[in-house]
Motif scaffolding. Structure first.
Motif, PDB file in Angstrom:
ATOM      1  N   PHE A  80       2.104  -1.613  -3.183  1.00 26.74           N
ATOM      2  CA  PHE A  80       3.013  -1.748  -4.322  1.00 26.74           C
ATOM      3  C   PHE A  80       3.244  -0.426  -5.049  1.00 26.74           C
ATOM      4  O   PHE A  80       4.278  -0.230  -5.690  1.00 26.74           O
ATOM      5  N   ASP A  81       2.266   0.504  -4.952  1.00 25.14           N
ATOM      6  CA  ASP A  81       2.371   1.759  -5.693  1.00 25.14           C
ATOM      7  C   ASP A  81       2.723   2.956  -4.825  1.00 25.14           C
ATOM      8  O   ASP A  81       2.762   4.088  -5.309  1.00 25.14           O
ATOM      9  N   GLY A  82       2.980   2.735  -3.539  1.00 22.24           N
ATOM     10  CA  GLY A  82       3.454   3.787  -2.655  1.00 22.24           C
ATOM     11  C   GLY A  82       2.479   4.903  -2.375  1.00 22.24           C
ATOM     12  O   GLY A  82       2.891   6.023  -2.040  1.00 22.24           O
ATOM     13  N   ASP A  83       1.165   4.603  -2.475  1.00 21.00           N
ATOM     14  CA  ASP A  83       0.186   5.666  -2.239  1.00 21.00           C
ATOM     15  C   ASP A  83      -0.348   5.673  -0.812  1.00 21.00           C
ATOM     16  O   ASP A  83      -1.258   6.429  -0.490  1.00 21.00           O
ATOM     17  N   GLY A  84       0.201   4.812   0.052  1.00 23.64           N
ATOM     18  CA  GLY A  84      -0.161   4.853   1.464  1.00 23.64           C
ATOM     19  C   GLY A  84      -1.245   3.902   1.886  1.00 23.64           C
ATOM     20  O   GLY A  84      -1.586   3.871   3.075  1.00 23.64           O
ATOM     21  N   ASP A  85      -1.806   3.116   0.962  1.00 23.88           N
ATOM     22  CA  ASP A  85      -2.788   2.114   1.358  1.00 23.88           C
ATOM     23  C   ASP A  85      -2.350   0.740   0.869  1.00 23.88           C
ATOM     24  O   ASP A  85      -1.483   0.592   0.006  1.00 23.88           O
ATOM     25  N   LEU A  86      -2.951  -0.306   1.434  1.00 22.01           N
ATOM     26  CA  LEU A  86      -2.547  -1.678   1.166  1.00 22.01           C
ATOM     27  C   LEU A  86      -3.297  -2.251  -0.022  1.00 22.01           C
ATOM     28  O   LEU A  86      -4.526  -2.236  -0.062  1.00 22.01           O
ATOM     29  N   THR A 135      -3.676  -6.482 -12.823  1.00 19.82           N
ATOM     30  CA  THR A 135      -2.710  -7.561 -13.008  1.00 19.82           C
ATOM     31  C   THR A 135      -1.928  -7.428 -14.309  1.00 19.82           C
ATOM     32  O   THR A 135      -0.687  -7.487 -14.326  1.00 19.82           O
ATOM     33  N   GLU A 136      -2.640  -7.277 -15.401  1.00 21.52           N
ATOM     34  CA  GLU A 136      -1.974  -7.264 -16.697  1.00 21.52           C
ATOM     35  C   GLU A 136      -1.059  -6.053 -16.851  1.00 21.52           C
ATOM     36  O   GLU A 136       0.066  -6.168 -17.360  1.00 21.52           O
ATOM     37  N   VAL A 137      -1.525  -4.902 -16.394  1.00 22.42           N
ATOM     38  CA  VAL A 137      -0.690  -3.697 -16.473  1.00 22.42           C
ATOM     39  C   VAL A 137       0.577  -3.865 -15.648  1.00 22.42           C
ATOM     40  O   VAL A 137       1.665  -3.439 -16.050  1.00 22.42           O
ATOM     41  N   GLY A 178       6.135   2.797 -10.855  1.00 20.79           N
ATOM     42  CA  GLY A 178       5.161   3.104 -11.889  1.00 20.79           C
ATOM     43  C   GLY A 178       4.129   2.015 -12.096  1.00 20.79           C
ATOM     44  O   GLY A 178       3.473   1.964 -13.136  1.00 20.79           O
ATOM     45  N   GLY A 179       4.006   1.114 -11.091  1.00 26.75           N
ATOM     46  CA  GLY A 179       3.000   0.067 -11.193  1.00 26.75           C
ATOM     47  C   GLY A 179       3.408  -1.132 -12.013  1.00 26.75           C
ATOM     48  O   GLY A 179       2.567  -1.964 -12.355  1.00 26.75           O
ATOM     49  N   ARG A 180       4.708  -1.268 -12.326  1.00 20.25           N
ATOM     50  CA  ARG A 180       5.175  -2.369 -13.171  1.00 20.25           C
ATOM     51  C   ARG A 180       6.174  -3.246 -12.433  1.00 20.25           C
ATOM     52  O   ARG A 180       6.979  -2.769 -11.624  1.00 20.25           O
ATOM     53  N   PHE A 181       6.123  -4.542 -12.744  1.00 21.57           N
ATOM     54  CA  PHE A 181       7.046  -5.520 -12.188  1.00 21.57           C
ATOM     55  C   PHE A 181       7.751  -6.262 -13.320  1.00 21.57           C
ATOM     56  O   PHE A 181       7.198  -6.433 -14.411  1.00 21.57           O
TER      57      PHE A 181
END
Length: 586
Positions: A80-86, A135-137, A178-181
């Motif tokens: 979800f954050d595009g850093d290359g890991d799941l 989760t909350e962030v 940016g880690g937000r949905f």
């Protein structure tokens, strides 16, 4: 057929590079029928708790035996954050019947976090496999009664979005970076409030963005709960036949965060079904993505894409609606892949105990033959009720194996006295022998395969980026399991991440062929769908066996473009962008 032209084109490519072997049979690379790669060591080890995945599912049992309690829930693997890991997204239930968690009929979770949870993988930052609850962030902690999840970059902005099915309104979470949905369900037009289960993102109209298929189950609600009894006369969960089946939904992506319900105009709404599993693939190899739906106690559906926005139901005519006895089965999960190496997509689906799981072998034109017993997959599955499953190469030998998540839906009479939650079963691992047959290697695969739980969802991907495939398993009223593959880097592997330009950005639906000198191409498909209520790693994984040398990769994109990349390095992840390879002239 488009595939025949593509195969001929690949032979020409191979001939130019190192020679083609068009007369070699798909099963020529037969290996010894040994039970496991390394019987002295476990293949899979559960590392969920030690890695920080501290999550237990709440089924919400109130003593009223609400049907939905026993059916869920799933989970997803996504970056979800595009850093290359799941990272990991897990779905949660809630108490039904207006009861509090202290009134749970079955043992409640040891630790309960309300709502769905998102866990960020810290591997890229720390070098260690560890998860943090964000989760909350991220804004993903919806507190409903969740069932399934689909992952796809529907807006083509480079990050994965989430669709969550529920007993209640469905949810579409747009990944804003940016880690937000952001929850855009209502404005997007996809907030169906019926009981929905598995879902799939796919580009059925080949317009370059991902559309959405949603399987619907039965007309059940908390206010409409029938009373059913077990064979011993005690209260138990009903079967789906106690309720009216529903029609599935197909949503066309119109861009700008808007979807149009095309269920009726596409033909999908012509028939009802108790849908539990869904997978999309080009089964007849005409260049258009088709849809297969696993229905519970009703004929399964094969929706053939006609290429003009309409679908034709071909389940019965294709031989994939009923088993070899001509009967519908209690289909739960479903997976599609080229298990026999002949270049087409075969089907496997899981069923109720007393039935067998079923293998449908594709003839290359979208017609199927029940090959379950010939493959050795029938007898071993009859005592268990299967849910999540996938074709995946756990031992990197180049052959697609099978994992099946099992758990009962009606009381196991032998457990009534000894178990407070008498629905426990063991999961299974089947190794592809490379000769059209499979061996049940569950007992030699390690303690994680000897746990007795009520497993439901299963998601597959290389969660520690070490070159082998791991498994996320969700349990009904139990802890999540993260089965890390311990076989190590040998034999070789190759992982491919696609970036579409004219195609959808995920490259979902693309077919990728590994070219090998003197052998037929090894075909895999990009996508996150299949299994049960879950979403898989969208990267394409190849096990290279004892022949790591290759002559390149060919990608048949959803847009229709076919490109080749010459010799690529093994034991690495490579990124292929549409438009940067050499065109294959068909």
């Amino acid at each position: 057929m488009r595939f025949m032209r593509l195969q001929a084109g690949l032979c020409a490519v191979l001939a130019a590079l190192a020679g083609c072997a068009p007369d070699e049979s798909p099963s020529a690379a037969v290996r010894p029928a040994d039970d496991i790669v390394s019987p002295s060591a476990p293949v899979f080890v559960d590392v969920a708790r030690s890695a920080g995945l501290d999550f237990e599912h709440l089924m919400g049992a109130s003593g009223e035996y609400f049907f939905a309690e026993i059916m869920g829930a799933g989970g997803a693997l996504l970056d979800f954050d595009g850093d290359g890991d799941l990272d990991v997204y897990l779905l949660q239930g809630r108490m039904l019947g207006g009861k509090s968690i202290g009134e749970s009929h079955f043992p409640p979770p040891r630790k309960h976090f309300p709502g769905n949870r998102l866990f960020r993988n810290e591997l890229a930052a720390s070098g260690e496999l560890h998860f943090s609850d964000v989760t909350e962030v991220a804004g993903l902690g919806h507190d409903g009664y969740a069932m399934g999840v689909a992952v796809g970059d529907y807006d083509n902005d480079g990050d994965p979005d989430l669709f969550v099915t529920n007993l209640g309104p469905d949810l579409l979470f747009r990944n804003d970076g940016g880690g937000r949905f952001t929850d855009i369900s209502a404005t997007a037009g996809v907030d169906d409030d019926r009981w929905t289960t598995s879902a799939a993102f796919l580009d059925y109209d080949r317009d370059g963005d991902l559309d959405l298929y949603v399987a619907s189950y039965v007309s059940f609600s908390e206010g409409y709960n029938k009373q059913c009894l077990s064979p011993t006369g005690q209260r138990d969960y009903c079967s789906p036949q106690s309720y009216q089946p529903l029609t599935d939904r197909l949503y066309r992506n119109d861009g700008n965060d808007l979807f149009t319900d095309v269920t009726v105009s596409s033909g999908i709404g012509l028939v009802e079904g108790a849908g539990l599993g869904v997978v999309s693939a080009d089964f007849d190899q005409d260049g258009w993505i088709d849809i297969y739906v696993a229905n519970d106690k009703l004929p399964n559906r094969l929706w053939r894409n006609l290429g003009d926005g309409r679908f034709e139901e071909r389940g019965l005519m294709s031989g994939s609606a009923l088993n070899s006895d001509g009967a519908p089965e209690a289909s739960m999960g479903v997976t599609a892949g080229d298990m026999d190496g002949d270049g087409d997509e075969d089907l496997f689906m899981t069923h109720l105990s007393g039935e067998s799981n079923t293998l449908y072998v594709n003839d290359g034109h979208g017609s199927f033959v029940d090959g379950t017993d010939n493959a050795g997959l029938g007898f071993a599955s009859r005592p268990r009720t299967g849910f999540g499953s996938a074709w995946f190469d756990f031992d990197n030998d180049g052959h697609l194996d099978l994992f099946v998540a099992n758990g009962a839906v009606t009381v196991e009479t032998s457990q009534i006295i000894s178990e407070p939650f008498p629905y426990l079963q063991e999961n299974q691992l089947f190794r592809n022998r490379g000769s059209g047959g499979f061996s049940d290697v569950s007992l030699s695969a390690g303690p994680a395969l000897r746990l007795r739980e009520v497993s439901r969802g299963a998601a597959f991907g290389d969660i520690d980026n070490d070159g082998d495939m791991d498994i996320l398993v969700t349990n009904c009223s139990g802890p999540v399991r993260l089965l890390r593959n311990e076989l190590g880097p040998e034999p070789g592997w190759l992982r491919v991440r696609l970036i579409g330009t004219d195609s959808n950005r995920d490259g979902a639906g693309a077919r990728v062929a590994l070219l090998r000198s003197g052998q037929l191409p090894m075909w895999r498909r990009a996508g996150t769908d299949g299994s049960y209520l879950s979403a898989n790693d969208g990267r394409v994984h190849f096990g290279l066996g004892d022949q790591p040398e290759n002559e390149g990769l060919v990608v048949s994109w959803p847009s229709g473009r076919v490109e080749v990349w010459r010799t690529v390095n093994a034991n690495a992840e490579i990124v292929l962008r549409e438009g940067t390879g050499d065109l294959v002239d068909l």
